[in-house]
Design a protein around this motif. Structure first.
Motif, short mmCIF file in Angstrom:
data_model
loop_
_atom_site.label_atom_id
_atom_site.label_comp_id
_atom_site.label_asym_id
_atom_site.label_seq_id
_atom_site.Cartn_x
_atom_site.Cartn_y
_atom_site.Cartn_z
N THR A 276 4.42 -25.35 -0.43
CA THR A 276 5.10 -26.52 0.16
C THR A 276 4.51 -27.84 -0.35
O THR A 276 4.86 -28.91 0.16
CB THR A 276 4.96 -26.52 1.70
OG1 THR A 276 3.58 -26.74 2.03
CG2 THR A 276 5.44 -25.22 2.32
N GLY A 277 3.59 -27.77 -1.33
CA GLY A 277 2.98 -28.99 -1.86
C GLY A 277 1.61 -29.29 -1.27
O GLY A 277 0.97 -30.25 -1.69
N LYS A 278 1.17 -28.51 -0.30
CA LYS A 278 -0.19 -28.66 0.26
C LYS A 278 -0.87 -27.30 0.17
O LYS A 278 -0.18 -26.26 0.16
CB LYS A 278 -0.15 -29.06 1.74
CG LYS A 278 0.48 -30.41 2.01
CD LYS A 278 -0.55 -31.52 1.95
CE LYS A 278 0.07 -32.82 2.44
NZ LYS A 278 -0.73 -33.99 2.01
N PHE A 279 -2.20 -27.32 0.20
CA PHE A 279 -2.93 -26.04 0.17
C PHE A 279 -2.44 -25.15 1.32
O PHE A 279 -2.08 -24.00 1.12
CB PHE A 279 -4.43 -26.33 0.31
CG PHE A 279 -5.31 -25.20 -0.12
CD1 PHE A 279 -5.84 -25.15 -1.40
CD2 PHE A 279 -5.62 -24.16 0.76
CE1 PHE A 279 -6.67 -24.10 -1.79
CE2 PHE A 279 -6.43 -23.11 0.37
CZ PHE A 279 -6.96 -23.07 -0.91
N PHE A 280 -2.39 -25.75 2.53
CA PHE A 280 -1.81 -25.05 3.69
C PHE A 280 -0.58 -25.82 4.16
O PHE A 280 -0.65 -27.05 4.32
CB PHE A 280 -2.82 -24.96 4.84
CG PHE A 280 -4.06 -24.18 4.51
CD1 PHE A 280 -3.99 -22.82 4.21
CD2 PHE A 280 -5.29 -24.80 4.49
CE1 PHE A 280 -5.13 -22.10 3.90
CE2 PHE A 280 -6.44 -24.08 4.17
CZ PHE A 280 -6.36 -22.73 3.87
N ALA A 281 0.50 -25.12 4.45
CA ALA A 281 1.73 -25.80 4.89
C ALA A 281 1.50 -26.61 6.16
O ALA A 281 2.08 -27.68 6.35
CB ALA A 281 2.83 -24.76 5.11
N LEU A 282 0.59 -26.10 7.02
CA LEU A 282 0.37 -26.78 8.30
C LEU A 282 -0.17 -28.21 8.12
O LEU A 282 -0.01 -29.05 8.99
CB LEU A 282 -0.59 -25.95 9.17
CG LEU A 282 -0.64 -26.31 10.65
CD1 LEU A 282 0.70 -26.04 11.34
CD2 LEU A 282 -1.73 -25.51 11.37
N GLU A 283 -0.79 -28.46 6.94
CA GLU A 283 -1.32 -29.80 6.68
C GLU A 283 -0.25 -30.88 6.77
O GLU A 283 -0.54 -32.03 7.04
CB GLU A 283 -1.94 -29.86 5.28
CG GLU A 283 -3.24 -29.13 5.11
CD GLU A 283 -3.69 -29.22 3.67
OE1 GLU A 283 -3.95 -30.32 3.16
OE2 GLU A 283 -3.75 -28.15 3.01
N HIS A 284 0.99 -30.52 6.48
CA HIS A 284 2.08 -31.52 6.52
C HIS A 284 2.31 -32.04 7.94
O HIS A 284 2.99 -33.03 8.11
CB HIS A 284 3.40 -30.89 6.06
CG HIS A 284 3.49 -30.63 4.59
ND1 HIS A 284 3.70 -31.62 3.66
CD2 HIS A 284 3.43 -29.48 3.89
CE1 HIS A 284 3.76 -31.10 2.45
NE2 HIS A 284 3.59 -29.80 2.56
N PHE A 285 1.85 -31.27 8.94
CA PHE A 285 2.32 -31.56 10.30
C PHE A 285 1.24 -32.09 11.24
O PHE A 285 1.48 -32.22 12.45
CB PHE A 285 2.99 -30.30 10.88
CG PHE A 285 4.14 -29.84 10.03
CD1 PHE A 285 5.36 -30.50 10.08
CD2 PHE A 285 4.00 -28.80 9.12
CE1 PHE A 285 6.42 -30.12 9.28
CE2 PHE A 285 5.05 -28.41 8.31
CZ PHE A 285 6.27 -29.07 8.39
N GLY A 286 0.05 -32.36 10.69
CA GLY A 286 -0.99 -32.98 11.52
C GLY A 286 -1.47 -32.12 12.68
O GLY A 286 -1.66 -32.63 13.78
#
Ligand SMILES: Cc1ncc(COP(=O)(O)O)c(C=O)c1O
Length: 468
Positions: A276-286
Motif C-alpha cells: 500500500t506504499g508503507k512498510f505496514f498498511a496500518l501506518e496510513h491510518f495513525g
C-alpha cells in the motif's frame, strides 16, 4: 497417456498427461480451481509468467501479493543461493546470524514507525502466525473470544478459519475455536448500513462503540469488562476486495479497544511490505497495533516464513516462554536469509515514493477506463493495492459472470493488445466475487501499466460480448 505413469519424471511428460496425473493424484482440497481450464506455467520473470508453450502472461496478482519484489528478483535469489552454499539447514533451537539480524531489523522498524518496543517470533505460513498472534493475546488477556471483520480473511487452519468470516471455511469441519464476533467493515461502496460516506457521520463506528454501552449488547459486563480479548484487523481488507477504510475509522476502533483492554492484532500478511506504499498498511491510518502478523512477501514468496511482532509486555520470555509455539521449520535459515535481504532492500530503496507514484498512475488509467465502461462500478486503491469492482451496466449490481469471464479470458493466453498472444493474470475477490484485486509487482513500469490496461480492456470487451 504416458505408458509408464508411475515414473513421470522423464522431464518431457506432455501437458495433457500431466493434467491427467494431476486429476488422479493431487488432492484438490489444498488449492482453489477457479479457472475453466488449468494453465501450467514453467517460468517466471519480473512481472511475467510463461506457460509451457512460451506464452507470456502479465501478472496483476503476484501470488496474492507474496512476490511483491518481482519474480526471480536477482538480489533476493542471490541471497537464497548464498545461504544454500553456506548454512542451508539448521534446527531452530540453534542460533544463526540471519535469524537474529532479521528479528532485530523488523523489531527496530516497528519501533521506528509505531514507537513501541517488542520482539519478533517466527513460524511458517500466514495462518500459523495468525494463530501465534492469537495465542499471545489469549495468554495476556486470558480471554478466548475475538472480534474480526465481515469480509476478513486470516487463513484456513482450524484456528484461523474461526476468525475468517466465511462460514464456508468451517462448514464441513465443525468448530475448533470459538468463531469470532464479526463486525461490518467500512465498505463504503456497498455500505452494510445502506448509508453514503458523505453523510453517514461514520455510523458504522458509532455502532461498534454502542456495543460497549450496556451489558445487554453481549460484549461487556456491568463494569465494562469485555468478554473479548482481541480484534483481528486488516488495515486494507485483502481477500474481501482491497477495500480501503475511511480515515478516522480505525483510530476510533482502537480507542474503544484500549478502553476495554482488547488487543488489536494487525494482520499485514497481504498488505504489508509496501503493497500500500508503507512498510505496514496500518501506518496510513495513525493507529498503533498491539500485535502485527506478517507473511507472504517477507521472503518474496520463497522459503516461506511468517512472523509476528508483539509488544514486549505481551511476548517477553517471562510471559511467553520457549515452546509457546513451535514448528520444525519456523526460522529456517533459507527463509531468514532471503527475508533479511528483503528487509535490507526495503531499507535501501525508496519504495514508498515509487509505489505511491506508480499506484497513482495505475489508478488514473483505471479511472479513465471506467469512464468508458460503466461495468467498472468502483475503482479505488491505496499504493499498488488496487480494486476494480465489476458490475452490471448500472455500475452497481455485482456482475460475477463478467468477472469470471474476464479472468478466464486473461488466463487463456489469447489476448493480444495489438501484438502476439498474451495472457493477463487477474485475481478475483470481494463479497460478491466480482472484484479484481490487483497486486502488481512493486517495480511495475508505466509501460507495463499501459500494456496491462490494453489487455484489461480487451478482456473486458470480450467478456461483455461473451456474457451479454
Ligand atoms: C490477510 C491474510 N491473512 C492471513 C492469510 C493466510 O496466509 P497463508 O495463506 O500463508 O496461511 C492470508 C492469505 O491470503 C491473508 O491475505
Amino acid at each position: 497417456m504416458n505408458p509408464n505413469p508411475t515414473a513421470p519424471d522423464a522431464g518431457d511428460v506432455p501437458e495433457e498427461d500431466l493434467l491427467e496425473l494431476e486429476s488422479r493424484y493431487c488432492s484438490w482440497g489444498d488449492t482453489v480451481h477457479y479457472a475453466r481450464e488449468l494453465t501450467m506455467f514453467n517460468r517466471a520473470d519480473g512481472i511475467y509468467l510463461y506457460d509451457v508453450k512460451g506464452t507470456q502472461y502479465l501478472d496483476l496478482q503476484m501470488w496474492y501479493s507474496a512476490a511483491n519484489f518481482g519474480y526471480g528478483n536477482p538480489r533476493l535469489n542471490d541471497a537464497l543461493k548464498r545461504q544454500i552454499d553456506t548454512l542451508p539447514q539448521l534446527a531452530c533451537q540453534y542460533l544463526h546470524r540471519e535469524k537474529i539480524l532479521l528479528a532485530t531489523k523488523l523489531a527496530r522498524k516497528v519501533e521506528s514507525v509505531f514507537g513501541e518496543k517488542g520482539r519478533i517470533h517466527f513460524n511458517v505460513g500466514g495462518a500459523s502466525a495468525v494463530e501465534d498472534g492469537w495465542k499471545v493475546a489469549r495468554n495476556h488477556t486470558k480471554k478466548n473470544l475475538a472480534f474480526a471483520f465481515m469480509g476478513g480473511y486470516h487463513g484456513r487452519t482450524l484456528g484461523a478459519s474461526a476468525i475468517t468470516s466465511s462460514y464456508r471455511y468451517r462448514e464441513k469441519f465443525g468448530h475448533f475455536a470459538d468463531r469470532a464476533n464479526f463486525i461490518p467493515y467500512p465498505y463504503c461502496f456497498r455500505c452494510p448500513y445502506g448509508m453514503k460516506r458523505e453523510s453517514c457521520g461514520m455510523f458504522c463506528l458509532k455502532q461498534f462503540e454502542r456495543l460497549f454501552e450496556t451489558e445487554y449488547y453481549g460484549v461487556v459486563n456491568k463494569t465494562g469488562n469485555a468478554e473479548f480479548g482481541a480484534f483481528f484487523v486488516e488495515a486494507v481488507q485483502g481477500t474481501g476486495g482491497y477495500i480501503v477504510p475511511p480515515q478516522g475509522y480505525l483510530p476510533g476502533i482502537k480507542k474503544v479497544l484500549e478502553q476495554h483492554g482488547i488487543l488489536m492484532i494487525d494482520d499485514e500478511i497481504q498488505m504489508g511490505f509496501y503493497r500500500t506504499g508503507k512498510f505496514f498498511a496500518l501506518e496510513h491510518f495513525g493507529v498503533k497495533p498491539d500485535v502485527i502478523v506478517m507473511g507472504k512477501a517477507l521472503t518474496n514468496g520463497m522459503n516461506a516464513i511468517s512472523a509476528i511482532w508483539a509488544r514486549e509486555e505481551l511476548i517477553s520470555p517471562t510471559v511467553f516462554p520457549p515452546g509457546s509455539t513451535h514448528s520444525t521449520f519456523s526460522s529456517n535459515p533459507l527463509g531468514t536469509a532471503v527475508a533479511l535481504e528483503t528487509v535490507k532492500l526495503m531499507e535501501e530503496e525508496d519504495l514508498e515514493a515509487r509505489v505511491m507514484r506508480q499506484g497513482a498512475y495505475f489508478l488514473s488509467r483505471l479511472k479513465e477506463l471506467a469512464k468508458r465502461h460503466p461495468q467498472m462500478g468502483d475503482v479505488d486503491g491505496l499504493g499498488l493495492a488496487l480494486r476494480v469492482e465489476m458490475c452490471q451496466r448500472d455500475g452497481y449490481t455485482p456482475n460475477r459472470e463478467l468477472t469470471d469471464a474476464m479472468m478466464n479470458i486473461g488466463l487463456s493466453g489469447t489476448l493480444t493488445a495489438g501484438g502476439k498472444s498474451k495472457g493477463l493474470i487477474l485475481d478475483v475477490g470481494g463479497y460478491y466475487k466480482n472484484v479484481f484485486t490487483m497486486a502488481p509487482s512493486l517495480y511495475i513500469t508505466e509501460e507495463e501499466i499501459d500494456t496491462a490496461m490494453a489487455l484489461f480492456e480487451e478482456a473486458l470487451l470480450r467478456g461483455i460480448a461473451e456474457t451479454g
